[in-house]
Design a protein around this motif. Structure first.
Motif, PDB file in Angstrom:
ATOM      1  N   GLN A  85      44.780  38.765  41.680  1.00 61.34           N
ATOM      2  CA  GLN A  85      45.622  39.032  40.509  1.00 61.34           C
ATOM      3  C   GLN A  85      44.796  39.536  39.337  1.00 61.34           C
ATOM      4  OE1 GLN A  85      47.802  35.607  39.269  1.00 61.34           O
ATOM      5  NE2 GLN A  85      48.950  36.678  37.692  1.00 61.34           N
ATOM      6  N   GLN A  86      43.627  38.892  39.146  1.00 63.11           N
ATOM      7  CA  GLN A  86      42.776  39.319  38.034  1.00 63.11           C
ATOM      8  C   GLN A  86      42.195  40.708  38.275  1.00 63.11           C
ATOM      9  OE1 GLN A  86      39.942  36.208  37.541  1.00 63.11           O
ATOM     10  NE2 GLN A  86      41.374  34.837  36.467  1.00 63.11           N
ATOM     11  N   GLN A 139      44.306  29.881  46.699  1.00 59.75           N
ATOM     12  CA  GLN A 139      44.772  30.048  45.321  1.00 59.75           C
ATOM     13  C   GLN A 139      43.780  30.861  44.501  1.00 59.75           C
ATOM     14  OE1 GLN A 139      45.466  26.127  43.825  1.00 59.75           O
ATOM     15  NE2 GLN A 139      47.268  25.771  45.118  1.00 59.75           N
ATOM     16  N   LEU A 140      42.477  30.545  44.691  1.00 59.98           N
ATOM     17  CA  LEU A 140      41.463  31.288  43.941  1.00 59.98           C
ATOM     18  C   LEU A 140      41.438  32.753  44.367  1.00 59.98           C
ATOM     19  CD1 LEU A 140      38.551  28.687  43.919  1.00 59.98           C
ATOM     20  CD2 LEU A 140      39.938  29.390  41.982  1.00 59.98           C
ATOM     21  N   THR A 175      44.200  34.288  42.769  1.00 64.72           N
ATOM     22  CA  THR A 175      43.900  34.479  41.344  1.00 64.72           C
ATOM     23  C   THR A 175      42.952  35.655  41.147  1.00 64.72           C
ATOM     24  OG1 THR A 175      44.141  32.096  41.028  1.00 64.72           O
ATOM     25  CG2 THR A 175      43.048  33.326  39.276  1.00 64.72           C
ATOM     26  N   GLN A 233      34.007  32.382  38.597  1.00 60.89           N
ATOM     27  CA  GLN A 233      34.749  32.195  39.844  1.00 60.89           C
ATOM     28  C   GLN A 233      33.916  32.583  41.058  1.00 60.89           C
ATOM     29  OE1 GLN A 233      38.282  34.437  39.279  1.00 60.89           O
ATOM     30  NE2 GLN A 233      39.355  32.849  38.123  1.00 60.89           N
TER      31      GLN A 233
END
Length: 951
Positions: free
Chosen positions: A692-693, A685-686, A689, A909
Motif C-alpha cells: 500500500q505504501q 499485514q506488513l 502495508t 519496516q
C-alpha cells in the motif's frame, strides 16, 4: 409357486365356483376387450372381488393387471383400479372378518408368495416407481401403498431392485414434498420400510435432504404435541441414523442437532400427558441417544455431545430431569439420555455437576438422583437408570471421582448434618437392609475408584461409626465384616466387586486388606472357596477366588506373614490350584456375566439378575489370565517377575517422563505454531502495508511529476506575461513621449529640483547635528543610518533628474528643429505673390492635421486607458499566479517531507521484515525471497529519474 399351484389344483376348498367363473370372465374381458371402458369396468369389478376372493384374483388376474399398467398408462382411472386390486391381493392388512378361516401364518405366506411373483420381473417394480411419479392422486396414492406392501413382504429383494433402478430412491423422496398430507404421510411409511437395515439406501435418502424435510414436518405437526405423523417421522429418522456413522456425521454437520432443542420444551404445566405425546417424546429421547451411543466411534460421539451442550439441548434435558409431573417412563428415558450425553465428555460432566434441583434449600441433581437409587420404593428401571447416570458421570472423569470420594473423607463431612452428601448416601445404601441398594451403592462406589490409584489410597482413610460406644472401623474392614456375616448373594457380589476394584493395581490397599487385626479376611474367603455350598454360591466363590488372586498378584510382600509365597502355599494346601482356577473361571462362564459385558447400560429383566457390572467384566477379563499364571509361578519366578516389574516401572517412569516431555514439546510446538501463524499474519499485514505504501509513494511520485510539469507550464506562462507586459510598457512610453508636452516635463523638473534642494538642506542640517552630538553612541549610529538612507534616496532622485534632464534636452532639440522649420517657411510666404492663398491653404492643412492629431491623441488616450486596464488585469493575474506558485512550492515541500518520512518508515519496516525473516528462518519456516520486488521498485525509481531529467 408350488403353494399356489397346490391351491389351484386342489379340491374346492376356496371360494364358490361361481366366484371363480366370474373372475375368469372378467380376466378375459380385460385381456380381449378393445374398448377402454370395457377394460376399466372389468378391472373395477376385479377390485371389488379382490378382498373376498384374494387368492383367485391374485392367481388369475395378476398378469392381466400388470399388462394394464404397461399399456393403459394414459387412463389414470383404470391404472388406479389396477393398483388397488394388486394392493388388496398382496397386502396382509385385512380385517379379521375378511380373513375367513385362514390363520395369520397362511395369510402371511399368501402375501409373500404373491409379492415374489410380482417382483420376479424387476421391470414391474421399475414400472411401479414410474407410476409413483405421477401427480394424479388416484395413481400416486395406490402406487405408494402397493410399493409399501411389497417392501413389507420382501424387503431386501425390493430394496435391491429399487437401489439399482435409475433415480429410484430420488423419485420416492419427492413424496415428502407432496402437498397432499395423505400421500406425504404414506410416503413416510414407505421410506420407513425402504430404509430398514440397508445402509446404502439410508445414505442416499439422507443426502436427498431427508433430514430437512422430516424436521420441517415434525415442526409443522407441533413437535412432541403432534400426532401419529410425528411418530412416523421419528421412526424414519431412527432408521437413517442408527448404526450409520456417515448419516450421523451428516446430521451433525448440517446443524440439525440444534433443531432438536424445541422438542423438549414441555412447558411448566406437565399435567395431562397424552399417550401420543409420551410416545413421541420417548422416540425423541431415543433419537438423541442414537447420536451419542457408546457403541458409536468415540470421535463422532464426542462431537455430538459438544454440539448438544453448545446448542442448549443438554440444559433442556436437565430441566425435564428436575421437573415435576413428568411420567415415570419419560423420566427414566430422560435420565438414560442425559447419561449418554455426558458420558466421557468433561465439559458436559462439569455442567451436570453444577445442576441443582428446584428444592429449598437447593440440592445437587446428583444427590437427588442417588436418593432415588438407594430408595427401595422407587421403580426398578428408574433405579437402574440413576445408576447408569452416575456411572456415566464418573466415566473418565477424575475430577468428578475426586469430588464424590471427598464427601466421604473426614475433613469434608458436614458436621452440622444439615445436608446429605453423595458419599453419605452411598454409605447408607452400601449397608442398608435392601440387597439391591447394597449392590447399586457398591457398584457406584467402585466407579468412583475406577482407574484412580490416588483415590483408592484416600478411601482407606474413611472411618465408619458402627454403633454407640464402639470405636470406628474403616470402610474396608466394614465391607469384609459384612462378607463374613453371610448376607444375601446380591449384597456379597456387590461388595466383592467393590473390593476387587479397590484392591486391583493398589498395593497399599492390598496390605490394608490383609492386615486386619480383628479377623484375617482371606481365612473366611478361603473357607468360602473350599466349601461346596451349591450352585447359587458358585458365583460368590469365583469372586472370592478373584479377590484372593488380586491379593497375591498385587502383593508387595510388605507383610511377612502374608507374602505371596505363603498365600500360594495356603491355596495349594486348603483349596488346590486346579480347584482355585476352576472357581476363578466360573465368573466369565456365567450367563449374567456375558449379558453385562455386552453394553455399558445396566439393563436387567428383574432385580435378581442384577449381578455384574460392565466395567467389572473388563477387569475380570484383564486379571483372570495373569492371576492364573501367578498361582503357578515359583518363588524364583516371582523374584524375576518382581525384577521385571521394577524394570517395567522404571521403563514406565521413563516413558511417563518422555510422554510428559513430548506433551510439553507438543504444547510448545503448538505455541510456536501459533506464533508462526501470528508472525505470518503480521508478515502478510506488513506486506500489505508495504504494498500500500509503495502504491502511495508511486502516487506521490506521479503527483510530483505532474506538479513539476504544471510548474514548468506556469513558469512559461508567467514569462510570456512578463514579455507582454514589457512590450506594453514600451508602447505606453512611446505614446507618452508623443502626447506629453514639454511644459509638463519642465514642471516635473522644477519639482524635482525643489525636492533636491530640500534634501540638500536636510543633509546639511544633519551634518551639523552630527558634529554637535557625538556623546551618545546610540544616537550617532541612528543618525548615520538615517543619513545613509537619505543619501540613497538622494542618489535615486539625482538619477531620476538626470534621466528627466536627458528627456528634456531631447525635447528641446526637437523644439529647435520645429522653430527652424517655421523660420524657413516665413520667408517663403513673404516673397511669393501667392502667399496669401498658400498661407490659407497651409492653415487649412494645419487645421486638418491638428484635428487629425487631436483625433489620434484621443484614440491614443482611449487606447492608453484600455492598455492600462489590461495592465491592471495582467498584474492581478500575475499576483494570482504568484500566490498559486507559492502554494504549489509549499505543497511540493510538504510532499518532499512526506516522502522523506515514508522513506524513513520503509527503512524501519525493512529492518523489521528482515528481523522477522531471520526469526522465521530460525523456526524452520521457508521464506520467499523478495529481491524481485526490490528490483522492481528500483526500476520504477530509475524510470522516474529519467523522466525528471527529460523534463
Amino acid at each position: 409357486m408350488n403353494f399356489l399351484r397346490g391351491v389351484m389344483g386342489g379340491p374346492s376348498a376356496g371360494p364358490q365356483p361361481s366366484g371363480a367363473d366370474t373372475i375368469q370372465k372378467l380376466c378375459d374381458r380385460v385381456a380381449s376387450s378393445t374398448l377402454l371402458d370395457d377394460r376399466r369396468d372389468a378391472v373395477r369389478a376385479l377390485k371389488s372381488l379382490s378382498k373376498k376372493y384374494r387368492l383367485e384374483v391374485g392367481i388369475q388376474a395378476m398378469e392381466h393387471l400388470i399388462h394394464v399398467l404397461q399399456t393403459d398408462r394414459s387412463d389414470s382411472e383404470i391404472i388406479g383400479y389396477a393398483l388397488d386390486t394388486l394392493y388388496n391381493v398382496i397386502s396382509n392388512d385385512l380385517e379379521e372378518e375378511e380373513q375367513e378361516e385362514n390363520s395369520p401364518k397362511q395369510v402371511d405366506d399368501l402375501g409373500s408368495q404373491f409379492t415374489e411373483i410380482f417382483i420376479k420381473q424387476q421391470e414391474n417394480v421399475t414400472l411401479l416407481l414410474t407410476l409413483v411419479e405421477e401427480f394424479d392422486f388416484h395413481v400416486r396414492w395406490p402406487g405408494v401403498k402397493l410399493l409399501t406392501s411389497l417392501l413389507k413382504q420382501q424387503g431386501p429383494q425390493v430394496q435391491q431392485i429399487i437401489l439399482v433402478s435409475p433415480m429410484g430412491v430420488s423419485r420416492l423422496m419427492d413424496l415428502l414434498a407432496d402437498s397432499r398430507e395423505v400421500i406425504r404421510n404414506d410416503g413416510v411409511l414407505l421410506l420407513q420400510q425402504l430404509t430398514k437395515s440397508n445402509a446404502a439406501i439410508q445414505k442416499i435418502v439422507a443426502f436427498e435432504n431427508a433430514f430437512e424435510r422430516l424436521l420441517d414436518i415434525i415442526t409443522e405437526e407441533g413437535n412432541s404435541d403432534g400426532g401419529i405423523v410425528v411418530e412416523d417421522c421419528l421412526l424414519l429418522l431412527q432408521n437413517l441414523l442408527k448404526n450409520n456413522n456417515s448419516n450421523q456425521n451428516f446430521f451433525k454437520e448440517g446443524s440439525y442437532i440444534q433443531r432438536m432443542k424445541p422438542w423438549f420444551e414441555v412447558g411448566d404445566d406437565n399435567c395431562g400427558w397424552s399417550a401420543q405425546k409420551v410416545t413421541n417424546l420417548h422416540l425423541m429421547l431415543q433419537l438423541v441417544r442414537v447420536l451419542v451411543s457408546p457403541t458409536n466411534p468415540p470421535g463422532a460421539t464426542s462431537s455430538c455431545q459438544k454440539a448438544m451442550f453448545h446448542c442448549g439441548l443438554l440444559q433442556q434435558l436437565c430441566t425435564i430431569l428436575m421437573a415435576t409431573g413428568v411420567p415415570a417412563d419419560i423420566l427414566t428415558e430422560t435420565i438414560n439420555t442425559v447419561s449418554e450425553v455426558i458420558r466421557g465428555c468433561q465439559m458436559n460432566q462439569d455442567y451436570f455437576a453444577s445442576v441443582n434441583a428446584p428444592s429449598n434449600p437447593p440440592r445437587p441433581a446428583i444427590v437427588v438422583l442417588l436418593m432415588s437409587m438407594v430408595n427401595e420404593r422407587q421403580p426398578f428401571v428408574l433405579r437402574c437408570a440413576v445408576l447408569y447416570c452416575f456411572q456415566c458421570f464418573l466415566y473418565k472423569n477424575q475430577k468428578g471421582q475426586g469430588e464424590i470420594v471427598s464427601t466421604l473423607l473426614p475433613s469434608t463431612i458436614d458436621a452440622t448434618g444439615n445436608s446429605v452428601s453423595a458419599g453419605q448416601l452411598l454409605c447408607g445404601g452400601l449397608f442398608s437392609t435392601d440387597s439391591l441398594s447394597n449392590w447399586c451403592a457398591a457398584v457406584a462406589l467402585a466407579h468412583a475408584l475406577q482407574e484412580n490409584a490416588t483415590l483408592k489410597e484416600q478411601l482407606l482413610r474413611v472411618q465408619l461409626a458402627t454403633s454407640i460406644g464402639n470405636p470406628p472401623v474403616s470402610l474396608l474392614q466394614q465391607c469384609t465384616n459384612i462378607l463374613s456375616q453371610g448376607s444375601k448373594v446380591q449384597t456379597r457380589v456387590g461388595l466383592l466387586m467393590l473390593l476387587c476394584t479397590w484392591l486391583s493395581n493398589c498395593s497399599i490397599a492390598v496390605t490394608h486388606f490383609l492386615h486386619n487385626p480383628a479377623n484375617v479376611p482371606f481365612v473366611s474367603l478361603t473357607w468360602q472357596i473350599a466349601e461346596n455350598l451349591g450352585e447359587e454360591e458358585q458365583l460368590v466363590q469365583g469372586l472370592c477366588a478373584l479377590l484372593l488372586g488380586i491379593s497375591i498378584y498385587y502383593n508387595d510382600n510388605s507383610l511377612e506373614n502374608y507374602r505371596k509365597e505363603k498365600l500360594k502355599q495356603l491355596i495349594e494346601k486348603r483349596i488346590g490350584r486346579e480347584n482355585f482356577i476352576e472357581k476363578l473361571g466360573f465368573i466369565s462362564k456365567h450367563e449374567l456375566y456375558s449379558r453385562a459385558a455386552q453394553k455399558p447400560q445396566p439393563s436387567f429383566s428383574s432385580p435378581d439378575h442384577m449381578m455384574f457390572d460392565h466395567e467389572f467384566t473388563k477387569l475380570v477379563k484383564e486379571l483372570e489370565g495373569v492371576i492364573s499364571k501367578a498361582i503357578y509361578k515359583s518363588s524364583e519366578e516371582d523374584k524375576k517377575e518382581e525384577e521385571v516389574k521394577k524394570t517395567l516401572e522404571q521403563h514406565d517412569n521413563i516413558v511417563t517422563h518422555y510422554k510428559k516431555v513430548i506433551r510439553e514439546q507438543d504444547q510448545e510446538l503448538e505455541e510456536l505454531k501459533q506464533q508462526v501463524n501470528t508472525l505470518k499474519s503480521q508478515n502478510e499485514q506488513l506486506q500489505a502495508t508495504v504494498t500500500q505504501q509503495v502504491s502511495q509513494i508511486q502516487q506521490h511520485k506521479d503527483q510530483y511529476n505532474l506538479l513539476k510539469v504544471q510548474l514548468g507550464k506556469d513558469t512559461q506562462h508567467h514569462n510570456s506575461h512578463s514579455d507582454t507586459f514589457q512590450m506594453n510598457g514600451i508602447q505606453l512610453e512611446e505614446v507618452s513621449k508623443l502626447k506629453e508636452e514639454l511644459e509638463e516635463w519642465k514642471n516635473k523638473h522644477e519639482l524635482l529640483q525643489g525636492q533636491l534642494r530640500e534634501k540638500d538642506s536636510l543633509i546639511e542640517k544633519l551634518k551639523l547635528e552630527m558634529g554637535t552630538e557625538q556623546s551618545s553612541q546610540t544616537s550617532n549610529s541612528g543618525g548615520l543610518e538615517h543619513s545613509n538612507e537619505l543619501q540613497r534616496e538622494l542618489e535615486m532622485l539625482r538619477n531620476q533628474i538626470q534621466l528627466q534632464s536627458a528627456e528634456i534636452a531631447k525635447l528641446q532639440t526637437e523644439n529647435q528643429k520645429l522653430q527652424v522649420m517655421n523660420a524657413a517657411v516665413d520667408p517663403v510666404l513673404g516673397d511669393s505673390s501667392t502667399a496669401a492663398a498658400k498661407n490659407s491653404e497651409l492653415e487649412g492643412r494645419l487645421v486638418q492635421e491638428v484635428k487629425e492629431l487631436k483625433n489620434e491623441v484621443k484614440a491614443l488616450s482611449e487606447e492608453k486607458v484600455s492598455l492600462k486596464q489590461h495592465l491592471d488585469s495582467s498584474n492581478s493575474t500575475v499576483a494570482i499566479l504568484q500566490d498559486e506558485k507559492s502554494k504549489l512550492q509549499q505543497e511540493v515541500a510538504e510532499s518532499k517531507k512526506e516522502q522523506d518520512d515514508l522513506l524513513v518508515l520503509l527503512a524501519d519496516q525493512d529492518q523489521k521484515l528482515s528481523a522477522l525473516k531471520n526469526k522465521l528462518k530460525d523456526l524452520g519456516v521457508p521464506v520467499e525471497d523478495e529481491d524481485d520486488i526490490e528490483s522492481g521498485d528500483q526500476a520504477d525509481e530509475d524510470e522516474d529519474g529519467d523522466e525528471e531529467e527529460q523534463d
